[in-house]
Write a protein that holds these residues in place. Structure first.
Motif, PDB file in Angstrom:
ATOM      1  N   VAL A   1     -26.387 -19.312 -29.545  1.00  0.00           N
ATOM      2  CA  VAL A   1     -27.111 -20.943 -28.786  1.00  0.00           C
ATOM      3  C   VAL A   1     -28.116 -20.553 -27.583  1.00  0.00           C
ATOM      4  O   VAL A   1     -27.110 -19.356 -26.448  1.00  0.00           O
ATOM      5  CB  VAL A   1     -25.823 -21.559 -28.839  1.00  0.00           C
ATOM      6  CG1 VAL A   1     -26.823 -23.185 -28.594  1.00  0.00           C
ATOM      7  CG2 VAL A   1     -25.601 -22.363 -30.365  1.00  0.00           C
ATOM      8  N   ALA A   2     -29.342 -20.649 -27.860  1.00  0.00           N
ATOM      9  CA  ALA A   2     -29.810 -20.423 -26.191  1.00  0.00           C
ATOM     10  C   ALA A   2     -30.892 -21.477 -25.797  1.00  0.00           C
ATOM     11  O   ALA A   2     -31.043 -22.159 -26.031  1.00  0.00           O
ATOM     12  CB  ALA A   2     -30.757 -19.593 -27.315  1.00  0.00           C
ATOM     13  N   ILE A   3     -30.632 -21.075 -23.960  1.00  0.00           N
ATOM     14  CA  ILE A   3     -31.734 -21.888 -23.944  1.00  0.00           C
ATOM     15  C   ILE A   3     -33.504 -21.381 -24.085  1.00  0.00           C
ATOM     16  O   ILE A   3     -33.678 -20.125 -23.604  1.00  0.00           O
ATOM     17  CB  ILE A   3     -31.361 -21.322 -22.179  1.00  0.00           C
ATOM     18  CG1 ILE A   3     -30.125 -22.648 -22.056  1.00  0.00           C
ATOM     19  CG2 ILE A   3     -33.330 -23.201 -21.356  1.00  0.00           C
ATOM     20  CD1 ILE A   3     -29.974 -23.090 -20.748  1.00  0.00           C
TER      21      ILE A   3
ATOM     22  N   THR B   1     -35.333 -27.512 -23.787  1.00  0.00           N
ATOM     23  CA  THR B   1     -35.100 -26.954 -24.935  1.00  0.00           C
ATOM     24  C   THR B   1     -33.613 -25.558 -25.505  1.00  0.00           C
ATOM     25  O   THR B   1     -33.533 -25.409 -25.480  1.00  0.00           O
ATOM     26  CB  THR B   1     -36.218 -26.081 -25.580  1.00  0.00           C
ATOM     27  OG1 THR B   1     -37.640 -26.454 -25.331  1.00  0.00           O
ATOM     28  CG2 THR B   1     -36.788 -26.520 -27.630  1.00  0.00           C
ATOM     29  N   VAL B   2     -32.689 -26.406 -26.626  1.00  0.00           N
ATOM     30  CA  VAL B   2     -32.087 -25.650 -27.021  1.00  0.00           C
ATOM     31  C   VAL B   2     -32.694 -25.023 -28.511  1.00  0.00           C
ATOM     32  O   VAL B   2     -32.734 -25.817 -29.132  1.00  0.00           O
ATOM     33  CB  VAL B   2     -31.050 -26.420 -26.449  1.00  0.00           C
ATOM     34  CG1 VAL B   2     -29.609 -25.658 -27.334  1.00  0.00           C
ATOM     35  CG2 VAL B   2     -30.171 -26.800 -25.331  1.00  0.00           C
ATOM     36  N   GLN B   3     -31.672 -23.881 -28.742  1.00  0.00           N
ATOM     37  CA  GLN B   3     -32.487 -23.584 -30.446  1.00  0.00           C
ATOM     38  C   GLN B   3     -30.632 -22.554 -30.757  1.00  0.00           C
ATOM     39  O   GLN B   3     -30.056 -21.719 -29.934  1.00  0.00           O
ATOM     40  CB  GLN B   3     -32.920 -22.586 -30.565  1.00  0.00           C
ATOM     41  CG  GLN B   3     -33.388 -22.076 -31.905  1.00  0.00           C
ATOM     42  CD  GLN B   3     -35.190 -21.647 -32.187  1.00  0.00           C
ATOM     43  OE1 GLN B   3     -35.807 -21.664 -31.225  1.00  0.00           O
ATOM     44  NE2 GLN B   3     -35.274 -21.494 -33.244  1.00  0.00           N
ATOM     45  N   ASN B   4     -30.397 -23.298 -31.597  1.00  0.00           N
ATOM     46  CA  ASN B   4     -29.342 -22.926 -32.660  1.00  0.00           C
ATOM     47  C   ASN B   4     -29.983 -21.518 -33.788  1.00  0.00           C
ATOM     48  O   ASN B   4     -30.482 -21.809 -34.797  1.00  0.00           O
ATOM     49  CB  ASN B   4     -28.236 -23.973 -33.496  1.00  0.00           C
ATOM     50  CG  ASN B   4     -27.186 -23.493 -34.004  1.00  0.00           C
ATOM     51  OD1 ASN B   4     -26.904 -22.349 -33.657  1.00  0.00           O
ATOM     52  ND2 ASN B   4     -27.005 -23.975 -35.013  1.00  0.00           N
TER      53      ASN B   4
ATOM     54  N   VAL C   1     -26.674 -29.645 -32.339  1.00  0.00           N
ATOM     55  CA  VAL C   1     -27.268 -29.332 -33.373  1.00  0.00           C
ATOM     56  C   VAL C   1     -27.633 -28.158 -34.203  1.00  0.00           C
ATOM     57  O   VAL C   1     -26.532 -27.602 -34.493  1.00  0.00           O
ATOM     58  CB  VAL C   1     -28.424 -27.570 -31.963  1.00  0.00           C
ATOM     59  CG1 VAL C   1     -29.721 -27.411 -32.283  1.00  0.00           C
ATOM     60  CG2 VAL C   1     -28.014 -28.181 -30.725  1.00  0.00           C
ATOM     61  N   GLU C   2     -28.048 -28.749 -35.249  1.00  0.00           N
ATOM     62  CA  GLU C   2     -28.262 -28.451 -36.154  1.00  0.00           C
ATOM     63  C   GLU C   2     -28.435 -26.910 -36.676  1.00  0.00           C
ATOM     64  O   GLU C   2     -29.420 -25.952 -36.044  1.00  0.00           O
ATOM     65  CB  GLU C   2     -28.544 -28.995 -37.483  1.00  0.00           C
ATOM     66  CG  GLU C   2     -28.995 -30.628 -37.789  1.00  0.00           C
ATOM     67  CD  GLU C   2     -27.856 -30.646 -37.947  1.00  0.00           C
ATOM     68  OE1 GLU C   2     -27.278 -32.314 -37.699  1.00  0.00           O
ATOM     69  OE2 GLU C   2     -27.137 -30.124 -39.220  1.00  0.00           O
ATOM     70  N   ALA C   3     -28.106 -26.283 -38.125  1.00  0.00           N
ATOM     71  CA  ALA C   3     -28.221 -25.098 -38.505  1.00  0.00           C
ATOM     72  C   ALA C   3     -29.919 -24.670 -37.814  1.00  0.00           C
ATOM     73  O   ALA C   3     -30.658 -25.058 -38.519  1.00  0.00           O
ATOM     74  CB  ALA C   3     -27.999 -24.760 -39.148  1.00  0.00           C
ATOM     75  N   GLY C   4     -30.233 -23.167 -37.479  1.00  0.00           N
ATOM     76  CA  GLY C   4     -31.636 -22.935 -37.326  1.00  0.00           C
ATOM     77  C   GLY C   4     -32.231 -23.823 -36.346  1.00  0.00           C
ATOM     78  O   GLY C   4     -33.906 -23.841 -36.319  1.00  0.00           O
TER      79      GLY C   4
ATOM     80  N   LEU D   1     -36.817 -16.597 -20.858  1.00  0.00           N
ATOM     81  CA  LEU D   1     -36.617 -17.799 -21.830  1.00  0.00           C
ATOM     82  C   LEU D   1     -37.393 -17.125 -22.951  1.00  0.00           C
ATOM     83  O   LEU D   1     -38.746 -16.815 -22.668  1.00  0.00           O
ATOM     84  CB  LEU D   1     -37.241 -18.415 -21.559  1.00  0.00           C
ATOM     85  CG  LEU D   1     -36.879 -19.650 -20.379  1.00  0.00           C
ATOM     86  CD1 LEU D   1     -37.887 -20.392 -19.605  1.00  0.00           C
ATOM     87  CD2 LEU D   1     -35.300 -20.326 -21.067  1.00  0.00           C
ATOM     88  N   ASP D   2     -36.947 -16.642 -24.268  1.00  0.00           N
ATOM     89  CA  ASP D   2     -37.026 -15.834 -24.803  1.00  0.00           C
ATOM     90  C   ASP D   2     -36.279 -15.733 -25.832  1.00  0.00           C
ATOM     91  O   ASP D   2     -35.676 -15.507 -26.502  1.00  0.00           O
ATOM     92  CB  ASP D   2     -36.928 -14.017 -24.688  1.00  0.00           C
ATOM     93  CG  ASP D   2     -38.465 -13.729 -25.229  1.00  0.00           C
ATOM     94  OD1 ASP D   2     -38.773 -13.555 -26.213  1.00  0.00           O
ATOM     95  OD2 ASP D   2     -38.902 -12.566 -24.841  1.00  0.00           O
ATOM     96  N   PRO D   3     -37.139 -16.623 -26.988  1.00  0.00           N
ATOM     97  CA  PRO D   3     -36.722 -16.775 -27.543  1.00  0.00           C
ATOM     98  C   PRO D   3     -36.491 -15.940 -28.916  1.00  0.00           C
ATOM     99  O   PRO D   3     -36.516 -15.862 -29.493  1.00  0.00           O
ATOM    100  CB  PRO D   3     -37.610 -18.544 -28.790  1.00  0.00           C
ATOM    101  CG  PRO D   3     -38.653 -18.464 -27.859  1.00  0.00           C
ATOM    102  CD  PRO D   3     -38.520 -17.733 -27.079  1.00  0.00           C
ATOM    103  N   ALA D   4     -37.547 -15.058 -28.703  1.00  0.00           N
ATOM    104  CA  ALA D   4     -37.779 -13.603 -30.135  1.00  0.00           C
ATOM    105  C   ALA D   4     -36.294 -12.809 -29.608  1.00  0.00           C
ATOM    106  O   ALA D   4     -35.643 -12.706 -30.570  1.00  0.00           O
ATOM    107  CB  ALA D   4     -38.660 -13.308 -29.790  1.00  0.00           C
TER     108      ALA D   4
END
Lengths: 619, 867
Positions: free
Chosen positions: A210-212, A252-255, A281-284, A557-560
């Motif tokens: 899980v990431a910011i 913004t948080v991504q799971n 936060v739901e999967a993905g 902050l790097d979603p990749a």
């Protein structure tokens, strides 16, 4: 064979010393006899001094050691035929820090690399390059597995995104041509189009995380009108910057996990927790978490994230700066009332800006002026709007085609080529123009620079060569005006890992950069804006200079990189260097390690021989 | 030290100590020699391990002149570069080491360089250098300078080029150079100056820029804008060809005056999808064309699924939507899909007068998924079928509707007019009178609105129904036929006919109830009966006009009494030709008694309404379905009637279902209840707006996609009114699909790094991808909400190296800034002439000499024990 340090052969002077020591020892030798009677004649004669040392195997062993030592110090190398050259690309990007089953991908990569080099032939040369940042660990190739291991041990995972292809290109450049083999140790999957000479050793695996991935820390330059009204209604003063008021941090948080996760987002300041939000936060899925702060003065706030299945730690923390509920101050300096009226209308449309028509103000106020002299005197970032004609009445507008550099922030929201009604400025400016042209104007066969952007010593200057009085309602002109204000105010710039820190201007002298990892970098600064490029660690950077301490935050902050559940490939199968730019450097095989090994053996053998030899002789 | 190293050291020590027990030494010498030996061995092992420390040492800076020798730099530009190098050489401090490389597609060190300060001696070696000059690869050239330096010494590169790379991707690798201790000092080689009065330059026209809009609507013209520059002093001809997929769309020749010009050409966007454009520019004096590619996305209008119970002729609503540039697909309820995929092609669904019971459960399930998950819009207009059944029985569609219909919930405006024509069939009605009566009847019907009621009774002694009371539109066609069969018989009794008329008019409920009596009045009269009848007629507000028609005598007194007593008019007909006129006049007179809009329903804006705020006056309606808004529904228009109390009935209500919206219009959009709406000038606009507010968001209207610099890299920026978008890049060949990791950076802004993406044109697919349905287990992929094309990296010219090419000064400036160099200040590369470099210094350099010294000391201590 060549000697890289031939002067070290002067250590061969130890050989005569050795010889003298042996001779001295021989002079001092005593022999015990039962009776001196048979030797009385000898005793009457003066003793003969030995002129030659009593050379024995022991002596030769010792001399050999001395000679070998001198030879090793001379750094002998053997220039031989080309051996097999391997380029190792070690992925040090942030995603390699993801922990799976107790070990990080980087640890697994190092182990795999060590095992790989341990089994290689000694004649194989190895270059090691890291991907984030791109760094050549071995400027000269290594053959010894121990040396390679030592080089790799000195490297740690960074907080950067990496590009394996670029690292490979740099490696090839260092080698001087394509290597015989390339081995990539990474958490990325092997691409389908990798060439046969490239081997991918993927040490990654799906790891939930899980990431910011986003942080709304930049308060908009222009607030929506109703937001400003509500802000004004909730605060006691809407004109004073820096006053405390309610604020909201939007994270913004991504799971990156196959299952939904409960996530806790906390905002703290000075290690005191101020607010907390819990969401599932739901999967993905990606979710915007708004954390209201009831009382938030200007300053930096820590944002932390916690979730049960979280492989990567670097993306769980960020720092956001809140500027309070104030507005950015702008000064308009002009003697032309029409100019003031036109520009004032534009500024009035943006409630986030507080403007005044005054020569006096704060040093960091943005300056908007039509006076080049005022612009050159100003120390703050300045927008100079002047077509240089000094006409009392603006010329009638005509259609001018704007050629816009869309890659520059000043060219946002504008078409690359668009017609704009405006008064055409003179093709020759009255004075020198500073800056890079971002917008050119074409009319009557001429191409004229209309918008120029310059930056020096931390001060930004935008020159807009038009007369705002002629076409105050032209949308492209208004857009470029606000783009300029935004760029001058640096309103949309935030620092993330990999982007340089710009601090200053600072006085010349020593500047101390305290990194988040504890390392301290000393820089001899010539003065002006300090540009620090090595932002490979997220966290607070403290810059100490004669001015005091300046803190700058770098966020990751790097979603990749945070996507450790489905890692993508950054390998680009672009053609490698086709021809070597220069002749490949000849292979140099150093002999010193071999000589030292032989010396070690000789030293041990000499010692054992010395001890055993003496034991055989009667005491 | 690693474990193995410690183990090795201990092993050797062990050997030394074990052997040392027998050493022929005693006392302190023994321990000293042993210690020295152990120390020596340790030093040897440390040397073998290769330990090192870092040491700062001053090293002379190395400068590499990197000279662009691609084909675009031929001639005067190369000579300029040579002069520049020579001038810099004159400034170079002697301590600074220098070398030179020339590059095109690759970089080499030219052989046989002459004196560097003599440009004429540099040029031959440059021109003879074995490089491929057909391209400019700055990336490869800069990396080649790394390999030219044997040690990792600080390297400064003075780059002489125009910056226009045709190969390689320097923007992606640019930030890798700084950590490698490479500083670049670019110098822009200027283009050759225009010479006054010279002959036409053989390559006089250069094509600077090409621009096309990112998206256009189908059928619109695509403006293709070119910026060209004519370096000659006189106009030159130029030909532009624009083709798509190999098919020429446009070929235009024009004259370019001297200087800069912007030329705009248009090509049509005929079909939806990507329109690839290949633009070629030919200069009259240069046979080889310059070619560039661009991409435009052509979007079609919104697609609406229009559902009608009986799809025959399109109703006014459908026609209005078509005129608002919406593409309609008409279906019946039976043809509606039962799976989600069948709905995905549509941006909105309109159920026009469809019985809600006609939608089956699977259809409604699929429709709900379409709304909830895809964001589709549904607009329900009125209700079809048997209203009594539809309103009282539940249906699957009910759960989607924002209103609950009331069981007896038809509110219908009262009929305006009910007209009855009473025709006396007595013997007096014969011959031409019948014909006149027919004409009169037709006149009567023509005066009425289609929904007005009309009936016809004939009578003699008893009344006969010629046409029962019914809407005028239904009766007109039959009337003539029925009148033909009217036969004249004997005897007249008016009373039964009047009572029959009275009954029918009373039941009609119309506002105006009127009868026209065509008779001679020769009827038996029972006065009390007639008086009672008169009272009833007055109570029912029924008026009767009488027209005396007869062969000779008519009972005018009776006829006049009937007319006067009921508020009608008595007409004395003079000739048969007057009959139709009299009937028409009387009908008009009756109609004039109608109150304005009495019985019509006036919609008003609801208190919290947000839609169509610029419309204040709404036309009246003649009927609607009474309903109640469900909790959570938003009401935009409603009917308020004080007689019903504070409760208002919604006319237009809507609510969100998942990501989509369902709206209900409780009246119809047709002539039955909404004739004034249909005739309303804003009918199309209002319904178009209603549809657009309900339909799936078409984000393409306000959507910005661009590539922005981010530090030394670049990122894709997406701005628009989107919700949780996802983005993928598809290469221009369509082969490669790259998902991007978008992160939200503002209310309407998302960013994704694209440093890892190779330069080129890419199609950006902006998607709201549907997650797999856990229940069904099947993944459904939606079409992209919007598509854009972006160019990542510098535009590549398809042509190659032939001059004149525009310079890329910005790239050179970025290169200088990123590598800590300086743009157009190459002499700064020489300052300072040395640089402090941290070098590893092996411990061996100390360990071995120390070991040697200890060795000699040990030998000295052993003394004669060695002999």
């Amino acid at each position: 064979m060549h000697l890289l340090s031939p002067w070290a052969l002067c250590w061969l002077g130890s050989l005569p010393v050795l010889v003298w020591l042996w001779r001295f020892a021989a002079v001092k030798r005593q022999t015990r006899v039962a009776s001196l009677v048979p030797f009385e004649a000898l005793l009457r004669r003066p003793p003969t001094r030995r002129t030659r040392p009593p050379l024995s195997l022991l002596f030769w062993l010792q001399a050999l050691v001395c000679a070998l030592a001198a030879w090793a110090l001379a750094e002998p190398v053997v220039v031989g035929r080309t051996t097999h050259t391997t380029l190792i690309v070690l992925d040090t990007s942030a995603s390699m820090g993801a922990v799976r089953r107790g070990a990080s991908a980087f640890d697994r990569a190092k182990r795999a690399l060590t095992a790989h080099v341990a089994s290689k032939p000694l004649t194989e040369r190895v270059y090691v390059v890291t991907s984030a940042p791109v760094q050549v660990l071995t400027p000269t190739p290594l053959s010894d597995p121990g040396d390679i291991r030592a080089a790799v041990d000195s490297v740690a995972v960074s907080d950067l995104a990496g590009q394996l292809s670029v690292a490979a290109k740099v490696g090839e450049a260092v080698i001087g041509g394509p290597p015989d083999a390339t081995v990539v140790f990474t958490d990325e999957p092997a691409p389908a189009d990798a060439t046969r000479s490239v081997t991918f050793r993927s040490v990654g695996g799906a790891a939930p995380n899980v990431a910011i991935v986003g942080l709304e820390s930049d308060e908009p330059l222009c607030l929506p009108a109703d937001a400003v009204k509500s802000t004004a209604a909730s605060s006691t003063s809407d004109a004073a910057p820096g006053r405390e008021g309610a604020a909201t941090v939007r994270v913004t948080v991504q799971n990156f996990a196959p299952q939904s996760q409960p996530v806790t987002v906390e905002v703290a300041r000075d290690r005191r927790r101020l607010a907390r939000q819990r969401v599932t936060v739901e999967a993905g899925a990606r979710t915007l978490v708004a954390v209201p702060l009831p009382r938030a003065g200007p300053g930096q706030y820590d944002v932390r994230l916690d979730a049960p299945h979280d492989a990567l730690a670097v993306d769980n923390h960020a720092v956001v700066s809140l500027g309070g509920a104030g507005r950015r101050a702008v000064r308009v300096v002009t003697h032309d009332q029409e100019f003031l009226r036109a520009v004032g209308r534009w500024l009035d449309a943006c409630p986030g800006l507080s403007w005044s028509a005054s020569d006096a103000g704060e040093a960091d106020d943005l300056l908007v002026t039509d006076d080049p002299a005022a612009a050159s005197r100003a120390s703050a970032s300045t927008l100079l709007i002047s077509d240089g004609s000094a006409a009392a009445v603006p010329a009638p507008p005509k259609v001018v085609y704007w050629l816009v550099d869309s890659t520059h922030l000043l060219g946002r929201y504008l078409e690359p080529i668009q017609p704009v009604p405006m008064a055409l400025p003179p093709s020759q400016a009255p004075g020198p123009l500073s800056g890079v042209p971002v917008i050119w104007g074409i009319a009557d066969g001429e191409r004229i620079p209309l918008l120029l952007a310059a930056e020096e010593q931390g001060r930004r200057l935008v020159t807009l060569r038009l007369d705002p009085r002629a076409s105050p309602d032209a949308v492209p002109i208004i857009v470029v005006f606000f783009n300029s204000v935004q760029w001058l105010a640096r309103a949309s710039e935030s620092t993330t890992t990999g982007t340089p820190l710009l601090v200053g201007p600072l006085a010349p002298g020593e500047v101390r950069v305290e990194r988040p990892d504890g390392r301290i970098i000393l820089v001899q600064h010539p003065g002006g804006v300090l540009r620090y490029d090595r932002t490979d660690r997220a966290g607070v950077h403290r810059i100490r200079s004669a001015h005091g301490v300046i803190e700058r935050t770098v966020n990751f902050l790097d979603p990749a990189e945070s996507n450790t559940i489905a890692v993508g490939s950054t390998w680009d199968a672009a053609p490698t260097t086709a021809r070597a730019a220069a002749a490949r450097t000849p292979v140099r095989q150093p002999l010193s390690p071999w000589l030292i090994i032989v010396m070690l053996v000789l030293v041990v053998v000499e010692w054992v021989y010395y001890a055993r030899r003496r034991r055989r002789e009667p005491r | 030290m690693t474990g193995s190293s410690i183990l090795g050291l201990l092993l050797v020590w062990g050997l030394i100590l074990a052997a040392g027990r027998n050493a022929p030494l005693t006392g302190w010498r023994r321990w000293a020699v042993l210690g020295l030996r152990l120390a020596g061995v340790t030093l040897l092992l440390a040397s073998l391990k290769g330990y090192s420390t870092k040491r700062q040492e001053a090293q002379p800076v190395r400068v590499v002149y990197l000279v662009d020798q691609s084909a675009s730099m031929a001639g005067a530009r190369t000579e300029w570069a040579a002069r520049r190098v020579a001038s810099l050489e004159a400034l170079r401090p002697s301590k600074v080491q220098r070398s030179l490389m020339v590059f095109g597609e690759e970089a080499v060190v030219p052989a046989a360089l002459g004196a560097w300060q003599e440009p004429e001696q540099l040029l031959p070696a440059w021109r003879a250098a074995p490089i491929d000059r057909s391209g400019t690869n700055l990336e490869r050239a800069l990396f080649a300078t790394l390999s030219s330096v044997p040690e990792r010494a600080p390297l400064r590169v003075i780059l002489l080029s125009d910056g226009r790379q045709t190969r390689g991707e320097l923007e992606r690798t640019i930030r890798s150079l700084a950590p490698l201790n490479v500083a670049v000092f670019p110098v822009l080689v200027p283009p050759p100056a225009r010479r006054q009065g010279s002959a036409v330059n053989a390559r006089g026209i250069s094509w600077e820029q090409l621009s096309v809009p990112p998206v256009v609507k189908r059928g619109a013209a695509v403006p293709v804008t070119l910026v060209v520059r004519n370096d000659a002093d006189r106009p030159q001809g130029c030909e532009v060809t624009i083709s798509s997929a190999g098919v020429p769309l446009l070929q235009r020749s024009f004259t370019v005056p001297a200087g800069w010009r912007v030329v705009t050409l248009s090509v049509p966007a005929l079909s939806v999808g990507t329109l690839p454009l290949a633009v070629e520019v030919r200069n009259a004096s240069d046979p080889a064309p310059q070619r560039r590619l661009a991409y435009v996305e052509v979007e079609g209008p919104p697609r609406v699924l229009f559902v009608m119970a009986h799809p025959t002729a399109l109703p006014p609503l459908a026609m209005a939507l078509k005129r608002r540039e919406m593409e309609l697909a008409v279906r019946s309820p039976a043809e509606l899909p039962t799976d989600l995929a069948g709905w995905l092609d549509y941006d909105a669904v309109v159920l026009d007068q469809v019985p809600k019971s006609s939608l089956t459960e699977p259809q409604v399930d699929a429709l709900e998924q379409y709304v909830r998950r895809v964001g589709g819009g549904v607009v329900v207009v009125g209700m079809g079928g048997e209203l009594g059944q539809e309103l009282t029985h539940a249906a699957p569609l009910d759960r989607l509707l924002p209103v609950q219909f009331e069981p007896a919930g038809v509110e219908e405006a009262k009929r305006r007019v009910c007209m009855l024509l009473l025709i006396d069939r007595s013997a007096s009605m014969m011959g031409p009178r019948i014909a006149a009566t027919k004409r009169a009847a037709i006149e009567l019907v023509n005066q009425l609105a289609p929904e007005d009621l009309v009936g016809m009774l004939a009578f003699d002694t008893v009344p006969y129904v010629v046409a029962e009371v019914q809407p005028a539109r239904q009766v007109s066609a039959q009337l003539v036929e029925k009148l033909v069969h009217l036969k004249s018989v004997g005897g007249t009794d008016l009373y039964p006919a009047l009572t029959a008329a009275r009954d029918r008019l009373a039941l009609s409920g119309a506002t105006v109830k009127h009868a026209i009596l065509l008779s001679d009045g020769l009827t038996p009269v029972n006065l009390p009966e007639y008086r009672a009848l008169m009272q009833e007629l007055q109570a029912q507000h029924i008026s009767i006009s009488t027209i005396g028609i007869g062969a000779a005598f008519i009972n005018a007194e009776l006829l006049q009494w009937l007319a006067t007593g009921t508020g009608g008019t008595f007409y004395q007909m003079r000739s048969l030709d007057d009959l139709p006129t009299l009937v028409a006049r009387d009908t008009q007179s009756a109609l004039s008694r109608l109150p304005f809009a009495e019985g019509y329903f006036q919609p008003v804006r609801a208190g919290a309404a947000t839609w169509m705020r610029d419309t204040n006056d709404w036309p009246v309606l003649k009927g609607y379905l009474a309903s109640t808004a469900k909790p959570g529904a938003s009401v935009e228009l409603e009917f308020r009637d004080e007689r019903r109390g504070p409760t208002a009935h919604p006319l237009l209500a809507h609510w969100l279902v998942g990501q989509g919206r369902v709206a209900v219009f409780t009246s119809d959009a047709d002539r039955r209840w909404s004739p004034d709406w249909v005739r309303w000038p804003d009918f199309e606009r209002a319904w178009g707006e209603l549809l657009r507010m309900s339909m799936r968001p078409r984000a393409s209207e306000e959507l910005f996609v661009r590539v922005e610099p981010r530090g030394s890299g670049r990122e894709l920026v997406l701005e628009g009114a989107l919700e949780a978008p996802s983005v993928s890049l598809v290469s221009s060949e369509g082969r490669q699909l790259l998902p991007l990791a978008l992160a939200q950076h503002g209310p309407f802004q998302w960013r994704a790094p694209v440093d890892h993406v190779a330069d080129g044109w890419y199609r950006v697919l902006i998607d709201s991808r549907i997650q797999p349905d856990p229940a069904s287990g099947s993944a459904v992929t939606a079409n992209a909400i919007a598509t854009r094309w972006v160019q990542i990296g510098s535009p590549r010219l398809e042509r190659g190296e032939l001059p004149p090419l525009p310079s890329d000064e910005l790239l050179l400036r970025r290169l200088a800034e990123t590598t800590h160099g300086a743009y157009d200040e190459p002499d700064r590369a020489f300052v300072p002439p040395t640089a402090w470099v941290e070098r590893p210094w092996p411990v061996r350099n100390v360990a071995l000499p120390l070991m040697l010294l200890l060795w000699l000391v040990e030998v000295a201590l052993r003394g004669r024990t060695m002999l």
